[in-house]
Write a protein that holds these residues in place. Structure first.
Motif, PDB file in Angstrom:
ATOM      1  N   ASP A  71       0.847  -1.186   0.000  1.00 14.64           N
ATOM      2  CA  ASP A  71       0.000   0.000   0.000  1.00 14.64           C
ATOM      3  C   ASP A  71       0.889   1.245   0.000  1.00 14.64           C
ATOM      4  N   LEU A  72       0.829   1.999  -1.089  1.00 12.25           N
ATOM      5  CA  LEU A  72       1.682   3.177  -1.211  1.00 12.25           C
ATOM      6  C   LEU A  72       1.077   4.401  -0.526  1.00 12.25           C
ATOM      7  N   GLY A  73      -0.150   4.267  -0.029  1.00 10.52           N
ATOM      8  CA  GLY A  73      -0.781   5.381   0.657  1.00 10.52           C
ATOM      9  C   GLY A  73      -1.129   6.534  -0.268  1.00 10.52           C
ATOM     10  N   LEU A  74      -1.514   6.196  -1.502  1.00  8.12           N
ATOM     11  CA  LEU A  74      -1.843   7.244  -2.463  1.00  8.12           C
ATOM     12  C   LEU A  74      -3.349   7.497  -2.462  1.00  8.12           C
ATOM     13  N   ASP A  75      -3.757   8.747  -2.228  1.00 10.61           N
ATOM     14  CA  ASP A  75      -5.179   9.076  -2.309  1.00 10.61           C
ATOM     15  C   ASP A  75      -5.648   9.089  -3.759  1.00 10.61           C
ATOM     16  N   GLU A  76      -4.671   9.314  -4.676  1.00 13.45           N
ATOM     17  CA  GLU A  76      -5.033   9.447  -6.090  1.00 13.45           C
ATOM     18  C   GLU A  76      -5.215   8.091  -6.766  1.00 13.45           C
ATOM     19  N   ALA A  77      -4.962   7.013  -6.029  1.00 14.24           N
ATOM     20  CA  ALA A  77      -4.923   5.714  -6.686  1.00 14.24           C
ATOM     21  C   ALA A  77      -6.223   4.944  -6.535  1.00 14.24           C
ATOM     22  N   ALA A  78      -6.713   4.389  -7.624  1.00 14.49           N
ATOM     23  CA  ALA A  78      -7.823   3.442  -7.591  1.00 14.49           C
ATOM     24  C   ALA A  78      -7.212   2.038  -7.643  1.00 14.49           C
ATOM     25  N   VAL A  79      -7.974   1.052  -7.283  1.00 17.59           N
ATOM     26  CA  VAL A  79      -7.471  -0.316  -7.284  1.00 17.59           C
ATOM     27  C   VAL A  79      -8.297  -1.147  -8.250  1.00 17.59           C
ATOM     28  N   LEU A  80      -7.602  -1.959  -9.053  1.00 13.28           N
ATOM     29  CA  LEU A  80      -8.295  -2.847  -9.978  1.00 13.28           C
ATOM     30  C   LEU A  80      -7.836  -4.266  -9.683  1.00 13.28           C
ATOM     31  N   ASP A  81      -8.764  -5.131  -9.322  1.00 15.43           N
ATOM     32  CA  ASP A  81      -8.412  -6.530  -9.089  1.00 15.43           C
ATOM     33  C   ASP A  81      -8.547  -7.293 -10.393  1.00 15.43           C
ATOM     34  N   LEU A  82      -7.439  -7.905 -10.832  1.00 20.68           N
ATOM     35  CA  LEU A  82      -7.436  -8.563 -12.136  1.00 20.68           C
ATOM     36  C   LEU A  82      -8.091  -9.937 -12.114  1.00 20.68           C
ATOM     37  N   THR A  83      -8.411 -10.442 -10.908  1.00 23.66           N
ATOM     38  CA  THR A  83      -8.965 -11.788 -10.827  1.00 23.66           C
ATOM     39  C   THR A  83     -10.209 -11.951 -11.709  1.00 23.66           C
TER      40      THR A  83
END
Lengths: 218, 206
Positions: B176-188
């Protein structure tokens, strides 16, 4: 592209870069052959052009696998492939760098080794000219072979097997130019054919090598 | 500078691992890719970077806007940290070597040959390369491997600065880079269905 050329030259001349390896090998071949053949000046004079050309060719071969393999292993090749320089340009520059650290020194050293092998007087000019015109083709063909084998473990051996047959025309015309120069008959014809080979290799092989690298990067 | 991927399928070793991947990373944003080992995060990043062809689908981005950082840092052991960085800056026709060295706290190490740097220091040098390419879209494959907590924070800071300047990043990471600007995409969800296994996930066939 200048940056890439300078980097490759700098890497080759730093410790562990392999600069001088080919030269030392060339020197050894030229020293060992007279020892093996025996002290017969006439025989040596006759085989000198062929020995010098074969020696130069094998010396070139020694460092070929380093052209792309090192960059491939440390990830530089991936980064160069997406850099603003076209991959064809990368290949051409790296072949040029290879020639500057092997072919050119071999050419400049060859007259000295000609003395060791009792090369007749008129042959020296043709020896230097033929190596000067022919060794760039050796580096270019070698770069193509190195590009084909770049992803393989221990690809160096396969590289030699692939590249040596492709060196045959260069060897034939190169040695023939020196031989004709010694006999004083029509060496320019062989030299022109040699120059043609080099020009053809320079025009076509960077594209072929770049295509091979793209496939090997996948 | 935007990156848009539409209905992308990509393959590793001739086996399609991901299919139907659609994502968009607008300027100033980051997208973090998640998923188990072998799901195809690296494959996806290499396909987006143009290092391997897509099986199908489209990647919409100017190839000249992308840069890539993976497990290998592209460093030459015989060159110093500064020489390594200066080379990549020259290849991309950029300057800013000093700024990049400062940003990743490498100024004190700049004259040391790369072979004498520790794994974490090499990684930082590899990440400093991103800054001197001058390219807006960063494709990062596990950028924090071998970094300590302080270096991870330092890198997160660099990344935040890059995003603030209108850059974008597509990152495969488990940290976890602690970025507020980041969204997460789960590739599963985009795993290509394995015919022989009827969709049961098996690393050997992924």
């Amino acid at each position: 592209m200048t940056a890439l050329l300078l980097r490759d030259l700098r890497l080759a001349t730093r410790a562990g870069g392999g600069f001088g390896l080919g030269l030392a090998f060339f020197l050894l071949v030229a020293v060992l052959v007279p020892l093996g053949v025996g002290p017969e000046p006439a025989l040596l004079a006759r085989i000198a052009p062929g020995i010098l050309w074969v020696g130069a060719l094998l010396a070139c071969l020694l460092s070929l696998d380093r052209i792309f393999a090192l960059d491939f292993e440390d990830g530089s090749m991936d980064l160069l492939a997406i850099a603003p320089i076209p991959l064809e340009g990368v290949v051409a520059v790296k072949a040029l760098a290879h020639w500057l650290v092997t072919g050119l020194p071999l050419t400049l050293l060859s007259p000295v080794l000609g003395v060791l092998l009792n090369l007749p007087g008129p042959g020296y000019v043709w020896l230097v000219l033929s190596l000067g015109l022919g060794t760039p083709a050796l580096s270019l063909i070698g770069a193509f072979g190195a590009a084909l084998t770049v992803g393989l473990k221990r690809g160096g051996l396969l590289l030699s097997l692939l590249v040596l047959p492709l060196y045959v025309p260069t060897l034939i015309y190169g040695a023939e130019a020196v031989r004709r120069g010694v006999d004083g008959q029509g060496a320019p014809t062989a030299l022109l054919l040699l120059a043609g080979l080099t020009a053809g290799a320079a025009a076509l092989l960077p594209f072929a090598a770049a295509a091979a690298i793209r496939v090997n990067l996948r | 500078m935007d990156l848009t991927v539409t209905d992308l399928a990509c393959a590793r070793g001739g086996v399609t691992v991901l299919a139907g991947v659609s994502l968009a990373v607008p300027a100033g944003r980051a997208l973090v890719l998640r998923g188990p080992n072998g799901i195809g995060k690296t494959t996806l990043l290499r396909t987006v970077a143009g290092l391997q062809p897509a099986v199908s689908g489209r990647v919409q981005a100017d190839p000249e806007s992308l840069t890539y950082a993976a497990h290998a840092d592209g460093l030459k052991a015989a060159l110093t940290a500064r020489e390594n960085l200066a080379f990549w800056a020259a290849v991309h026709g950029q300057g800013g070597v000093d700024a990049a060295l400062t940003a990743l706290n490498l100024t004190a190490l700049q004259d040391r040959p790369a072979q004498h740097l520790s794994a974490g220091q090499k990684r930082r040098l590899g990440l400093a390369r991103l800054l001197v390419t001058g390219r807006p879209v960063w494709l990062l494959d596990e950028p924090t491997v071998s970094l300590d907590a302080a270096s991870v924070a330092l890198f997160a800071e660099v990344l935040r600065g890059h995003l603030a300047k209108g850059g974008a990043a597509l990152i495969a990471t488990h940290v976890d880079l602690g970025l507020d600007e980041a969204a997460v995409l789960d590739l599963t969800a985009f795993r290509a269905q394995s015919r022989s296994l009827g969709g049961v996930f098996d690393e050997a066939f992924a």
